[in-house]
Design a protein around this motif. Sequence first.
Motif, PDB file in Angstrom:
ATOM      1  N   SER A  15       7.170  -3.689   1.436  1.00  0.00           N
ATOM      2  CA  SER A  15       7.600  -4.746   0.522  1.00  0.00           C
ATOM      3  C   SER A  15       9.119  -4.810   0.542  1.00  0.00           C
ATOM      4  N   ALA A  16       9.652  -6.014   0.632  1.00  0.00           N
ATOM      5  CA  ALA A  16      11.107  -6.179   0.684  1.00  0.00           C
ATOM      6  C   ALA A  16      11.674  -6.700  -0.627  1.00  0.00           C
ATOM      7  N   SER A  17      10.799  -6.937  -1.613  1.00  0.00           N
ATOM      8  CA  SER A  17      11.274  -7.486  -2.887  1.00  0.00           C
ATOM      9  C   SER A  17      10.215  -7.280  -3.970  1.00  0.00           C
ATOM     10  N   PRO A  18      10.616  -7.381  -5.233  1.00  0.00           N
ATOM     11  CA  PRO A  18       9.619  -7.291  -6.318  1.00  0.00           C
ATOM     12  C   PRO A  18       8.512  -8.333  -6.155  1.00  0.00           C
ATOM     13  N   THR A  21       5.920  -7.130  -3.733  1.00  0.00           N
ATOM     14  CA  THR A  21       5.054  -6.098  -4.323  1.00  0.00           C
ATOM     15  C   THR A  21       3.996  -6.757  -5.214  1.00  0.00           C
ATOM     16  N   THR A  43       7.348   7.373  -7.970  1.00  0.00           N
ATOM     17  CA  THR A  43       8.323   7.806  -8.963  1.00  0.00           C
ATOM     18  C   THR A  43       8.728   6.666  -9.909  1.00  0.00           C
ATOM     19  N   ALA A  46       9.540   2.874  -8.922  1.00  0.00           N
ATOM     20  CA  ALA A  46       8.971   2.614  -7.590  1.00  0.00           C
ATOM     21  C   ALA A  46       8.411   1.194  -7.507  1.00  0.00           C
ATOM     22  N   GLY A  47       7.832   0.744  -8.615  1.00  0.00           N
ATOM     23  CA  GLY A  47       7.233  -0.590  -8.631  1.00  0.00           C
ATOM     24  C   GLY A  47       5.760  -0.573  -9.013  1.00  0.00           C
ATOM     25  N   THR A  49       4.353  -0.704 -12.042  1.00  0.00           N
ATOM     26  CA  THR A  49       4.031  -1.758 -13.006  1.00  0.00           C
ATOM     27  C   THR A  49       4.090  -3.129 -12.328  1.00  0.00           C
ATOM     28  N   GLN A  50       5.020  -3.289 -11.414  1.00  0.00           N
ATOM     29  CA  GLN A  50       5.130  -4.548 -10.671  1.00  0.00           C
ATOM     30  C   GLN A  50       3.843  -4.813  -9.879  1.00  0.00           C
ATOM     31  N   PRO A 137      17.000   0.117  -1.374  1.00  0.00           N
ATOM     32  CA  PRO A 137      17.291  -0.447  -2.700  1.00  0.00           C
ATOM     33  C   PRO A 137      16.223  -1.454  -3.152  1.00  0.00           C
ATOM     34  N   ARG A 140      10.105  -1.068  -0.455  1.00  0.00           N
ATOM     35  CA  ARG A 140       9.080  -0.118  -0.888  1.00  0.00           C
ATOM     36  C   ARG A 140       7.991  -0.048   0.182  1.00  0.00           C
TER      37      ARG A 140
HETATM   38  N1  LIG Z   1      10.303  -4.172  -3.382  1.00  0.00           N
HETATM   39  C1  LIG Z   1      10.234  -3.912  -4.696  1.00  0.00           C
HETATM   40  N2  LIG Z   1       9.044  -3.817  -5.302  1.00  0.00           N
HETATM   41  C2  LIG Z   1       8.951  -3.530  -6.614  1.00  0.00           C
HETATM   42  N3  LIG Z   1       9.988  -3.336  -7.435  1.00  0.00           N
HETATM   43  C3  LIG Z   1      11.218  -3.443  -6.886  1.00  0.00           C
HETATM   44  C4  LIG Z   1      11.391  -3.729  -5.504  1.00  0.00           C
HETATM   45  N4  LIG Z   1      12.719  -3.772  -5.247  1.00  0.00           N
HETATM   46  C5  LIG Z   1      13.326  -3.520  -6.403  1.00  0.00           C
HETATM   47  N5  LIG Z   1      12.459  -3.332  -7.401  1.00  0.00           N
HETATM   48  C6  LIG Z   1      12.787  -3.032  -8.793  1.00  0.00           C
HETATM   49  O1  LIG Z   1      12.269  -1.750  -9.111  1.00  0.00           O
HETATM   50  C7  LIG Z   1      11.810  -1.736 -10.446  1.00  0.00           C
HETATM   51  C8  LIG Z   1      10.340  -1.389 -10.469  1.00  0.00           C
HETATM   52  O2  LIG Z   1       9.956  -1.270 -11.814  1.00  0.00           O
HETATM   53  P1  LIG Z   1       8.497  -0.914 -12.268  1.00  0.00           P
HETATM   54  O3  LIG Z   1       7.515  -1.797 -11.607  1.00  0.00           O
HETATM   55  O4  LIG Z   1       8.514  -0.894 -13.755  1.00  0.00           O
HETATM   56  O5  LIG Z   1       8.365   0.578 -11.681  1.00  0.00           O
HETATM   57  P2  LIG Z   1       7.433   1.784 -12.159  1.00  0.00           P
HETATM   58  O6  LIG Z   1       6.315   1.221 -12.974  1.00  0.00           O
HETATM   59  O7  LIG Z   1       6.975   2.413 -10.878  1.00  0.00           O
HETATM   60  O8  LIG Z   1       8.327   2.715 -12.934  1.00  0.00           O
HETATM   61  C9  LIG Z   1      12.065  -3.122 -11.036  1.00  0.00           C
HETATM   62  O9  LIG Z   1      13.291  -3.096 -11.718  1.00  0.00           O
HETATM   63  C10 LIG Z   1      12.139  -3.990  -9.786  1.00  0.00           C
HETATM   64  O10 LIG Z   1      12.954  -5.127  -9.966  1.00  0.00           O
END
Ligand SMILES: Nc1ncnc2c1ncn2[C@@H]1O[C@H](COP(=O)(O)OP(=O)(O)O)[C@@H](O)[C@H]1O
Length: 153
Positions: A15-18, A21, A43, A46-47, A49-50, A137, A140
Amino acid sequence: MNSTERAAFRFERVSASPLETLEIGEELAALLWRGSVVALRGTLGAGKTQLVKGLARGLGIPDRITSPTYTIISEYEGTLPLYHMDAYRLRSEEEFIQAGGEELFYGEGISVVEWSERIEGLIPGDAVLAEIDITGPEERRVTIQYPARRENP
Ligand SMILES: Nc1ncnc2c1ncn2[C@@H]1O[C@H](COP(=O)(O)OP(=O)(O)O)[C@@H](O)[C@H]1O
Ligand SMILES: [Mg+2]
């Protein structure tokens, strides 16, 4: 649970962006069924929740998904119920059982557990394992592993 030995099917996505994901989560929803349990590892930040937000979208859930870190379990109604769980703050597996989490694993909905390693002993043997690694950064690596079917060891 030894995820390597029991994996019958495994795929990886970068994944290259939220948003990407979220889309992976949405795709994953299509591969789940009534009673599926997804053990979600990775960790902080990581993403996880996303990914669950995408899963919720895939299940047609219109609600805003928020992290259940403090509530432990959030329930949503979609094409199937979604039980979004977070074991991060739990001190024991007993606490998760008390919160009603283990029972939901055997219920009608889809259970997704963030920080599943904290309640490893309660995760059903046929759970889907989803692991997110931070590789940059905004990058993922999402690894999804399906267990062998129970009746086909
Ligand atoms: N490729 C990506 N996929 C998911 N989140 C990303 C990515 N790149 C950056 N982020 C950022 O990482 C954070 C992930 O948050 P979250 O989903 O709450 O993580 P977790 O639940 O694992 O702690 C967000 O701030 C999101 O914007
Ligand atoms: Mg989270």
